[in-house]
Design a protein around this motif. Structure first.
Motif, PDB file in Angstrom:
ATOM      1  N   TRP A   1       0.881  -1.116  -0.050  1.00  0.00           N
ATOM      2  CA  TRP A   1      -0.174  -0.099  -0.010  1.00  0.00           C
ATOM      3  C   TRP A   1       0.986   1.184  -0.069  1.00  0.00           C
ATOM      4  O   TRP A   1       1.271   1.703   1.084  1.00  0.00           O
ATOM      5  CB  TRP A   1      -0.902   0.073   1.237  1.00  0.00           C
ATOM      6  CG  TRP A   1      -1.915  -1.023   1.124  1.00  0.00           C
ATOM      7  CD1 TRP A   1      -2.305  -2.118   1.485  1.00  0.00           C
ATOM      8  CD2 TRP A   1      -3.114  -0.736   0.314  1.00  0.00           C
ATOM      9  NE1 TRP A   1      -3.368  -2.943   1.093  1.00  0.00           N
ATOM     10  CE2 TRP A   1      -3.838  -1.864  -0.020  1.00  0.00           C
ATOM     11  CE3 TRP A   1      -3.795   0.254  -0.600  1.00  0.00           C
ATOM     12  CZ2 TRP A   1      -5.043  -2.028  -0.578  1.00  0.00           C
ATOM     13  CZ3 TRP A   1      -4.986   0.194  -1.372  1.00  0.00           C
ATOM     14  CH2 TRP A   1      -5.609  -0.914  -1.340  1.00  0.00           C
TER      15      TRP A   1
ATOM     16  N   LEU B   1       0.363   9.931   5.088  1.00  0.00           N
ATOM     17  CA  LEU B   1       0.339   8.428   4.687  1.00  0.00           C
ATOM     18  C   LEU B   1       1.640   7.651   4.525  1.00  0.00           C
ATOM     19  O   LEU B   1       1.593   6.330   4.582  1.00  0.00           O
ATOM     20  CB  LEU B   1      -0.620   8.112   3.413  1.00  0.00           C
ATOM     21  CG  LEU B   1      -1.977   8.557   3.386  1.00  0.00           C
ATOM     22  CD1 LEU B   1      -2.470   8.679   1.836  1.00  0.00           C
ATOM     23  CD2 LEU B   1      -2.794   7.693   4.353  1.00  0.00           C
TER      24      LEU B   1
ATOM     25  N   LEU C   1      -9.540  -4.699   4.432  1.00  0.00           N
ATOM     26  CA  LEU C   1      -9.129  -3.603   5.358  1.00  0.00           C
ATOM     27  C   LEU C   1      -9.944  -3.609   6.607  1.00  0.00           C
ATOM     28  O   LEU C   1     -11.508  -3.940   6.607  1.00  0.00           O
ATOM     29  CB  LEU C   1      -9.476  -2.111   4.807  1.00  0.00           C
ATOM     30  CG  LEU C   1      -8.426  -1.965   3.643  1.00  0.00           C
ATOM     31  CD1 LEU C   1      -8.817  -0.528   3.051  1.00  0.00           C
ATOM     32  CD2 LEU C   1      -7.048  -1.992   3.926  1.00  0.00           C
TER      33      LEU C   1
ATOM     34  N   GLU D   1      -8.414   0.902   9.888  1.00  0.00           N
ATOM     35  CA  GLU D   1      -7.213   1.231   9.045  1.00  0.00           C
ATOM     36  C   GLU D   1      -7.617   2.254   8.146  1.00  0.00           C
ATOM     37  O   GLU D   1      -6.968   3.333   7.778  1.00  0.00           O
ATOM     38  CB  GLU D   1      -7.005  -0.367   8.498  1.00  0.00           C
ATOM     39  CG  GLU D   1      -5.523  -0.140   7.514  1.00  0.00           C
ATOM     40  CD  GLU D   1      -4.892  -1.445   7.014  1.00  0.00           C
ATOM     41  OE1 GLU D   1      -4.035  -1.259   6.673  1.00  0.00           O
ATOM     42  OE2 GLU D   1      -5.741  -2.444   7.185  1.00  0.00           O
ATOM     43  N   PHE D   2      -8.746   1.953   7.649  1.00  0.00           N
ATOM     44  CA  PHE D   2      -9.271   2.922   6.424  1.00  0.00           C
ATOM     45  C   PHE D   2      -9.356   4.281   7.065  1.00  0.00           C
ATOM     46  O   PHE D   2      -8.964   5.402   6.439  1.00  0.00           O
ATOM     47  CB  PHE D   2     -10.680   2.624   5.724  1.00  0.00           C
ATOM     48  CG  PHE D   2     -11.238   3.560   4.891  1.00  0.00           C
ATOM     49  CD1 PHE D   2     -10.775   3.926   3.628  1.00  0.00           C
ATOM     50  CD2 PHE D   2     -11.940   4.697   5.478  1.00  0.00           C
ATOM     51  CE1 PHE D   2     -11.083   4.866   2.701  1.00  0.00           C
ATOM     52  CE2 PHE D   2     -12.368   5.530   4.730  1.00  0.00           C
ATOM     53  CZ  PHE D   2     -11.706   5.820   3.438  1.00  0.00           C
TER      54      PHE D   2
ATOM     55  N   TRP E   1      -6.180   6.060   7.306  1.00  0.00           N
ATOM     56  CA  TRP E   1      -5.835   6.679   6.291  1.00  0.00           C
ATOM     57  C   TRP E   1      -6.485   7.867   6.047  1.00  0.00           C
ATOM     58  O   TRP E   1      -5.659   8.921   5.502  1.00  0.00           O
ATOM     59  CB  TRP E   1      -5.981   5.787   4.953  1.00  0.00           C
ATOM     60  CG  TRP E   1      -5.022   4.517   5.104  1.00  0.00           C
ATOM     61  CD1 TRP E   1      -4.131   4.134   5.973  1.00  0.00           C
ATOM     62  CD2 TRP E   1      -5.296   3.504   4.216  1.00  0.00           C
ATOM     63  NE1 TRP E   1      -3.811   2.804   5.477  1.00  0.00           N
ATOM     64  CE2 TRP E   1      -4.520   2.412   4.244  1.00  0.00           C
ATOM     65  CE3 TRP E   1      -6.251   3.245   3.175  1.00  0.00           C
ATOM     66  CZ2 TRP E   1      -4.432   1.114   3.662  1.00  0.00           C
ATOM     67  CZ3 TRP E   1      -6.351   2.066   2.058  1.00  0.00           C
ATOM     68  CH2 TRP E   1      -5.132   1.213   2.702  1.00  0.00           C
TER      69      TRP E   1
ATOM     70  N   ARG F   1      -1.687   4.649  -3.703  1.00  0.00           N
ATOM     71  CA  ARG F   1      -3.340   3.652  -3.650  1.00  0.00           C
ATOM     72  C   ARG F   1      -4.051   3.813  -2.404  1.00  0.00           C
ATOM     73  O   ARG F   1      -5.077   3.854  -2.658  1.00  0.00           O
ATOM     74  CB  ARG F   1      -2.367   2.374  -3.564  1.00  0.00           C
ATOM     75  CG  ARG F   1      -1.802   2.078  -4.814  1.00  0.00           C
ATOM     76  CD  ARG F   1      -1.450   0.351  -4.835  1.00  0.00           C
ATOM     77  NE  ARG F   1      -0.407   0.131  -5.913  1.00  0.00           N
ATOM     78  CZ  ARG F   1       0.629  -0.549  -5.881  1.00  0.00           C
ATOM     79  NH1 ARG F   1       1.231  -0.918  -4.692  1.00  0.00           N
ATOM     80  NH2 ARG F   1       1.344  -0.762  -6.908  1.00  0.00           N
ATOM     81  N   LYS F   2      -3.331   4.171  -1.387  1.00  0.00           N
ATOM     82  CA  LYS F   2      -4.364   4.572  -0.140  1.00  0.00           C
ATOM     83  C   LYS F   2      -5.261   5.858  -0.454  1.00  0.00           C
ATOM     84  O   LYS F   2      -6.218   5.822  -0.220  1.00  0.00           O
ATOM     85  CB  LYS F   2      -3.232   4.880   1.122  1.00  0.00           C
ATOM     86  CG  LYS F   2      -2.715   3.669   1.573  1.00  0.00           C
ATOM     87  CD  LYS F   2      -1.609   4.232   2.734  1.00  0.00           C
ATOM     88  CE  LYS F   2      -0.794   2.948   3.149  1.00  0.00           C
ATOM     89  NZ  LYS F   2       0.060   3.246   4.308  1.00  0.00           N
TER      90      LYS F   2
END
Length: 97
Positions: free
Chosen positions: A33, A81, A61, A65-66, A69, A37-38
Motif C-alpha cells: 500500500w 500516509l 481492510l 485502518e481505512f 488513512w 493507492r491509499k
C-alpha cells in the motif's frame, strides 16, 4: 450513452487531480500500500465511488485502518500516509495540545 449526471457518479477526482473510476482503483489483491493507492481508495470513498463498507471488503481492510488513512490525509495531506512518518506526525499532534 450516459448522461453527464451518470458519468459524474462513476468517477471522482483522484489524489493526483485526474478522474478516477472503479477501473482505476488498486487491484483487490494489493499487498503493498503505497501513498497513491491509499489516497485513491480514500478519494473513492469520499467521492461516493465506493462505500466505506465496500472498500473495506474489497481490500480486506478494517474500518479503523481505512479511517486512519482518511485522518492522515485530512491532517497532513498525502505525506501523512507515509508509514515511516507516522511517528513524526503523531509527535506533532502531542506537541500542539
Amino acid at each position: 450513452m450516459q448522461s453527464d449526471n451518470q458519468q459524474k457518479q462513476n468517477q471522482v477526482i483522484g489524489p493526483l487531480g485526474r478522474p478516477l473510476t472503479l477501473d482505476d482503483l488498486p487491484n483487490t489483491n494489493t499487498k503493498r500500500w503505497v501513498i497513491r493507492r491509499k489516497a485513491e481508495v480514500v478519494a473513492a470513498v469520499q467521492g461516493g465511488l465506493l462505500t466505506l463498507e465496500d472498500a473495506c471488503k474489497r481490500y480486506s481492510l478494517s474500518v479503523e485502518e481505512f479511517l486512519s488513512w482518511q485522518q492522515a490525509i485530512n491532517q497532513n495531506g498525502l505525506p501523512g500516509l507515509r508509514t515511516t512518518r507516522i511517528q513524526k506526525y503523531r509527535g506533532q499532534e502531542v506537541d500542539n495540545r
